[in-house]
Design a protein around this motif. Sequence first.
Motif, PDB file in Angstrom:
ATOM      1  N   THR A  30       2.984   7.351   4.510  1.00  6.83           N
ATOM      2  CA  THR A  30       2.778   7.759   5.905  1.00  6.83           C
ATOM      3  C   THR A  30       4.003   7.414   6.750  1.00  6.83           C
ATOM      4  O   THR A  30       4.510   8.245   7.503  1.00  6.83           O
ATOM      5  CB  THR A  30       1.536   7.051   6.496  1.00  6.83           C
ATOM      6  N   GLU A  31       4.496   6.164   6.600  1.00  8.27           N
ATOM      7  CA  GLU A  31       5.688   5.748   7.341  1.00  8.27           C
ATOM      8  C   GLU A  31       6.851   6.698   7.060  1.00  8.27           C
ATOM      9  O   GLU A  31       7.561   7.127   7.968  1.00  8.27           O
ATOM     10  CB  GLU A  31       6.095   4.328   6.932  1.00  8.27           C
TER      11      GLU A  31
ATOM     12  N   GLU B 230       1.860  -3.776   9.028  1.00  7.30           N
ATOM     13  CA  GLU B 230       2.013  -4.208   7.637  1.00  7.30           C
ATOM     14  C   GLU B 230       2.561  -5.637   7.585  1.00  7.30           C
ATOM     15  O   GLU B 230       2.028  -6.494   6.870  1.00  7.30           O
ATOM     16  CB  GLU B 230       2.972  -3.261   6.906  1.00  7.30           C
TER      17      GLU B 230
ATOM     18  N   SER C 299       0.876  -1.163   0.000  1.00  3.13           N
ATOM     19  CA  SER C 299       0.000   0.000   0.000  1.00  3.13           C
ATOM     20  C   SER C 299       0.921   1.222   0.000  1.00  3.13           C
ATOM     21  O   SER C 299       1.657   1.454   0.958  1.00  3.13           O
ATOM     22  CB  SER C 299      -0.887  -0.007   1.251  1.00  3.13           C
TER      23      SER C 299
ATOM     24  N   ASN D 159       0.302   3.775   2.811  1.00  2.11           N
ATOM     25  CA  ASN D 159       0.890   3.356   4.086  1.00  2.11           C
ATOM     26  C   ASN D 159       2.391   3.654   4.105  1.00  2.11           C
ATOM     27  O   ASN D 159       2.919   4.177   5.095  1.00  2.11           O
ATOM     28  CB  ASN D 159       0.633   1.858   4.294  1.00  2.11           C
TER      29      ASN D 159
ATOM     30  N   LEU E 197       3.255   1.045  12.531  1.00  2.00           N
ATOM     31  CA  LEU E 197       2.793   0.979  11.132  1.00  2.00           C
ATOM     32  C   LEU E 197       3.491  -0.163  10.398  1.00  2.00           C
ATOM     33  O   LEU E 197       2.866  -0.929   9.655  1.00  2.00           O
ATOM     34  CB  LEU E 197       3.081   2.304  10.420  1.00  2.00           C
TER      35      LEU E 197
END
Lengths: 130, 195
Positions: free
Chosen positions: B60-61, B108, B54, B57, B104
């Motif tokens: 964001t990380e 995952e 993703s 995601n 996060l």
Amino acid sequence: MNKSNHTHIVVGHHDNSTRGTLATYVIGYIFSIYLTITAYLLVENHLLSHTPLFLFILALAFVQFIVQVFFFLHLGRETRPRWKLAVFFGMVTIVFILVAGSLWIMTTLNYRMSTKQMENYVESQARQGI
Amino acid sequence: MSTSTTVQADDQKPVLGFWIYLMTDCVLFASLFATYAVLFRNTSGGPSGYQLFSLKNALTETLVLLTSSFTCGLAMLAAHKGKKRQTMAWFIVTFVLGVTFLILELTEFHHFIQMGDSWRRSGFLSAFFTLVGTHGLHITVGLFWMLVMLWRLARTGLGKATIRRLTMLSMFWHFLDIVWIFIFTIVYLRGMIAP
């Protein structure tokens, strides 16, 4: 007089090699965000075809690498002798040889290890009685 | 004069030593990157990065870790000014962002493993978990180190030795963000370019 001068230089050296300023951190942060978002948007919207797109985001990563090494890790701000810089270039050389060398060997493995070559090799070993 | 020079030189020695450690750690990561680059097409009938990742995601990380690197820098500015409370506050912000990043990442990993796509699935996934996992392990070590330094700061304040250790911790943290730039680009962005 001489003494105080020298001390001043030493303190200055200490400052340069370990500290940044608010400006360097803010500039480094904004640049990094800008480069990250640019790479993300390019890939998310597939704005280039595959190979140019990959090469371009790789270039963006290298720019961000340089930005963070200079603005966050303050490389290049030390005075002579520049040991950090010397070790850094040593690392870059080793990493280049390691990554480029591995990829070179592994991507040309088919060429190097073609069936014909393997057969020739096995035959030559068999002739020697191995 | 000579005493002052010696003191300063000694003060810089551990920092230079730590810098050399970081550079050798780069070589470790380079070998894992090379392994990943060689193996990432070998999905063995399993999912590719294109099907698995993703990108939101991963972005964001990236932004969380980048921001933590920035706040770590702000903590060091405060430390050099001798502002203990401000230093601790920025390190706590850095710590919280670091934990957020780790959560996060582990979420995952957990998601992948639950779908049956663990490191056992294919060469691609082995290389993926090794590379990203090694980075995550470094982050975990950095977070523990940060806790120890926060405890030390609270007890002793901003002495010269403490500032030197904080300098090394901040170098470690910036270094991990620099490694992540390449994980984000070569693993996640590259993965989403083509199926």
